[in-house]
Scaffold this motif. Sequence first.
Motif, PDB file in Angstrom:
ATOM      1  N   HIS A   3       0.855  -1.199   0.000  1.00  0.00           N
ATOM      2  CA  HIS A   3       0.000   0.000   0.000  1.00  0.00           C
ATOM      3  C   HIS A   3       0.881   1.235   0.000  1.00  0.00           C
ATOM      4  N   ALA A   4       0.388   2.312  -0.628  1.00  0.00           N
ATOM      5  CA  ALA A   4       1.123   3.585  -0.583  1.00  0.00           C
ATOM      6  C   ALA A   4       0.762   4.275   0.724  1.00  0.00           C
ATOM      7  N   VAL A   5       1.775   4.454   1.564  1.00  0.00           N
ATOM      8  CA  VAL A   5       1.515   4.975   2.907  1.00  0.00           C
ATOM      9  C   VAL A   5       0.784   6.317   2.871  1.00  0.00           C
ATOM     10  N   GLU A   6       1.131   7.184   1.902  1.00  0.00           N
ATOM     11  CA  GLU A   6       0.496   8.510   1.863  1.00  0.00           C
ATOM     12  C   GLU A   6      -0.987   8.406   1.459  1.00  0.00           C
ATOM     13  N   ASP A   7      -1.370   7.306   0.789  1.00  0.00           N
ATOM     14  CA  ASP A   7      -2.777   7.140   0.402  1.00  0.00           C
ATOM     15  C   ASP A   7      -3.649   6.665   1.564  1.00  0.00           C
ATOM     16  N   VAL A   8      -3.073   5.787   2.408  1.00  0.00           N
ATOM     17  CA  VAL A   8      -3.927   5.158   3.425  1.00  0.00           C
ATOM     18  C   VAL A   8      -3.625   5.601   4.859  1.00  0.00           C
ATOM     19  N   ALA A   9      -2.518   6.289   5.071  1.00  0.00           N
ATOM     20  CA  ALA A   9      -2.158   6.650   6.450  1.00  0.00           C
ATOM     21  C   ALA A   9      -1.626   8.080   6.530  1.00  0.00           C
ATOM     22  N   SER A  10      -2.380   9.001   5.964  1.00  0.00           N
ATOM     23  CA  SER A  10      -2.007  10.422   6.074  1.00  0.00           C
ATOM     24  C   SER A  10      -3.277  11.264   5.988  1.00  0.00           C
ATOM     25  N   PRO A  11      -3.272  12.472   6.567  1.00  0.00           N
ATOM     26  CA  PRO A  11      -4.454  13.346   6.467  1.00  0.00           C
ATOM     27  C   PRO A  11      -4.775  13.672   5.005  1.00  0.00           C
ATOM     28  N   GLN A  12      -3.762  13.796   4.167  1.00  0.00           N
ATOM     29  CA  GLN A  12      -3.993  14.085   2.743  1.00  0.00           C
ATOM     30  C   GLN A  12      -4.722  12.914   2.077  1.00  0.00           C
ATOM     31  N   GLY A  13      -4.285  11.690   2.405  1.00  0.00           N
ATOM     32  CA  GLY A  13      -4.915  10.492   1.854  1.00  0.00           C
ATOM     33  C   GLY A  13      -6.388  10.446   2.254  1.00  0.00           C
ATOM     34  N   TRP A  14      -6.671  10.788   3.504  1.00  0.00           N
ATOM     35  CA  TRP A  14      -8.059  10.800   4.006  1.00  0.00           C
ATOM     36  C   TRP A  14      -8.896  11.806   3.233  1.00  0.00           C
ATOM     37  N   ARG A  15      -8.329  12.996   3.027  1.00  0.00           N
ATOM     38  CA  ARG A  15      -9.096  14.031   2.302  1.00  0.00           C
ATOM     39  C   ARG A  15      -9.348  13.602   0.857  1.00  0.00           C
ATOM     40  N   LYS A  16      -8.365  12.899   0.286  1.00  0.00           N
ATOM     41  CA  LYS A  16      -8.464  12.506  -1.120  1.00  0.00           C
ATOM     42  C   LYS A  16      -9.436  11.335  -1.321  1.00  0.00           C
ATOM     43  N   ASP A  17      -9.351  10.332  -0.453  1.00  0.00           N
ATOM     44  CA  ASP A  17     -10.140   9.117  -0.683  1.00  0.00           C
ATOM     45  C   ASP A  17     -10.381   8.387   0.646  1.00  0.00           C
ATOM     46  N   ALA A  18     -11.418   8.848   1.358  1.00  0.00           N
ATOM     47  CA  ALA A  18     -11.729   8.270   2.679  1.00  0.00           C
ATOM     48  C   ALA A  18     -12.132   6.792   2.544  1.00  0.00           C
ATOM     49  N   GLU A  19     -12.746   6.456   1.418  1.00  0.00           N
ATOM     50  CA  GLU A  19     -13.162   5.059   1.219  1.00  0.00           C
ATOM     51  C   GLU A  19     -11.948   4.129   1.214  1.00  0.00           C
ATOM     52  N   LEU A  20     -10.885   4.547   0.499  1.00  0.00           N
ATOM     53  CA  LEU A  20      -9.663   3.726   0.436  1.00  0.00           C
ATOM     54  C   LEU A  20      -9.039   3.577   1.822  1.00  0.00           C
ATOM     55  N   VAL A  21      -9.053   4.669   2.573  1.00  0.00           N
ATOM     56  CA  VAL A  21      -8.467   4.643   3.922  1.00  0.00           C
ATOM     57  C   VAL A  21      -9.240   3.653   4.797  1.00  0.00           C
ATOM     58  N   TRP A  22     -10.573   3.763   4.800  1.00  0.00           N
ATOM     59  CA  TRP A  22     -11.355   2.853   5.655  1.00  0.00           C
ATOM     60  C   TRP A  22     -11.299   1.409   5.164  1.00  0.00           C
ATOM     61  N   LYS A  23     -11.134   1.229   3.850  1.00  0.00           N
ATOM     62  CA  LYS A  23     -10.988  -0.129   3.315  1.00  0.00           C
ATOM     63  C   LYS A  23      -9.727  -0.767   3.912  1.00  0.00           C
ATOM     64  N   PHE A  24      -8.652   0.024   3.926  1.00  0.00           N
ATOM     65  CA  PHE A  24      -7.383  -0.443   4.478  1.00  0.00           C
ATOM     66  C   PHE A  24      -7.548  -0.798   5.966  1.00  0.00           C
ATOM     67  N   TYR A  25      -8.142   0.131   6.751  1.00  0.00           N
ATOM     68  CA  TYR A  25      -8.261  -0.134   8.187  1.00  0.00           C
ATOM     69  C   TYR A  25      -9.323  -1.200   8.486  1.00  0.00           C
ATOM     70  N   SER A  26     -10.315  -1.349   7.617  1.00  0.00           N
ATOM     71  CA  SER A  26     -11.298  -2.424   7.803  1.00  0.00           C
ATOM     72  C   SER A  26     -10.600  -3.776   7.630  1.00  0.00           C
ATOM     73  N   GLU A  27      -9.704  -3.847   6.633  1.00  0.00           N
ATOM     74  CA  GLU A  27      -8.934  -5.092   6.456  1.00  0.00           C
ATOM     75  C   GLU A  27      -8.074  -5.370   7.690  1.00  0.00           C
ATOM     76  N   ARG A  28      -7.441  -4.306   8.204  1.00  0.00           N
ATOM     77  CA  ARG A  28      -6.595  -4.470   9.400  1.00  0.00           C
ATOM     78  C   ARG A  28      -7.442  -4.957  10.578  1.00  0.00           C
ATOM     79  N   ARG A  29      -8.655  -4.370  10.742  1.00  0.00           N
ATOM     80  CA  ARG A  29      -9.535  -4.785  11.847  1.00  0.00           C
ATOM     81  C   ARG A  29      -9.935  -6.250  11.696  1.00  0.00           C
ATOM     82  N   ALA A  30     -10.362  -6.620  10.473  1.00  0.00           N
ATOM     83  CA  ALA A  30     -10.824  -7.991  10.246  1.00  0.00           C
ATOM     84  C   ALA A  30      -9.693  -8.975  10.543  1.00  0.00           C
TER      85      ALA A  30
END
Length: 259
Positions: free
Chosen positions: A56-83
């Motif tokens: 995964h690109a760290v700036e896409d899934v674990a940065s405030p910029q990544g969140w602003r750009k694509d919150a769905e991708l961020v939560w997809k990443f953390y949903s996988e981590r939770r599962a």
Amino acid sequence: MKVETKRNPARGANYTELAPVEISASSRVFILTGAGISAESGIATFRDKNGLWEMHAVEDVASPQGWRKDAELVWKFYSERRAQAETCKPNVAHIALGELEKKIGDKLFLCTQNVDGLHELGGSKRVVHMHGELFKSRCEDAKCKVGISREDHALYPTLASIAKCECGSRLRPDICWFGEIPFFMDRISDALDACDLFVTVGSSGAVYPAAGFVRHVNAKRPRAKSIYVGPEEPDNADEFDECRLGKASAVLPGLFRVL
Ligand code: APR
């Protein structure tokens, strides 16, 4: 860099070559853990081969910029981590630290960069999660008064599924992303200033401020002993008195002798 006289020639030794570390009744112990301690429980590390940041690109899934750009991708990443984390159990290294806390109580300051809850499941009661917790969420609006950190085990695989705060903004993972300030830094700094033994377990020494803790201890507590535990030397290996090379599960159960 430490003065040469304090540097132990045992730095970089196989853990079996070194005796247990003695902890006296008055010793204050600071332990910093990283992804390596949970690796044997099945949780992926970040920078090893096949680590999360290779996939995964760290700036896409674990940065405030990544969140602003694509919150769905961020939560997809953390949903996988939770599962994934829901299926994992603590290993003997987590349990050894739980046992140490039972013996020395609040003389142990356990600080983790890990967002999984495996230390708690391994019996540790006072864990300082400097990078936040995977099973917590908070309001994305930093000024929101109601959107405080709350327990949350839900998965949010799509944009529409992302839960909202009472104020109407979205919930975000309660995790410290790149570019954000880790949690509890005042308490951590006080504990570093007071420790007699500093141990890092399973962290590559690539991410600050945690990678700088050993240097902080060397400056403030020159008589404190510092030990790294992991299968290979971290980037900041030169700062430690000893690097005990071995997996956390092999080294930690026999590492401490409480006097
Ligand atoms: N026992 C101990 N250490 C291990 C084991 C093991 N069984 N397996 C791997 N390791 C070590 C690796 O040698 C490596 O040095 O764990 C380390 C993992 O390093 P990273 O993946 O960089 O993880 P960490 O140092 O915890 O990362 C710090 O970076 O991306 C951010 O916020 C994230 O908290 C994380 C921070």
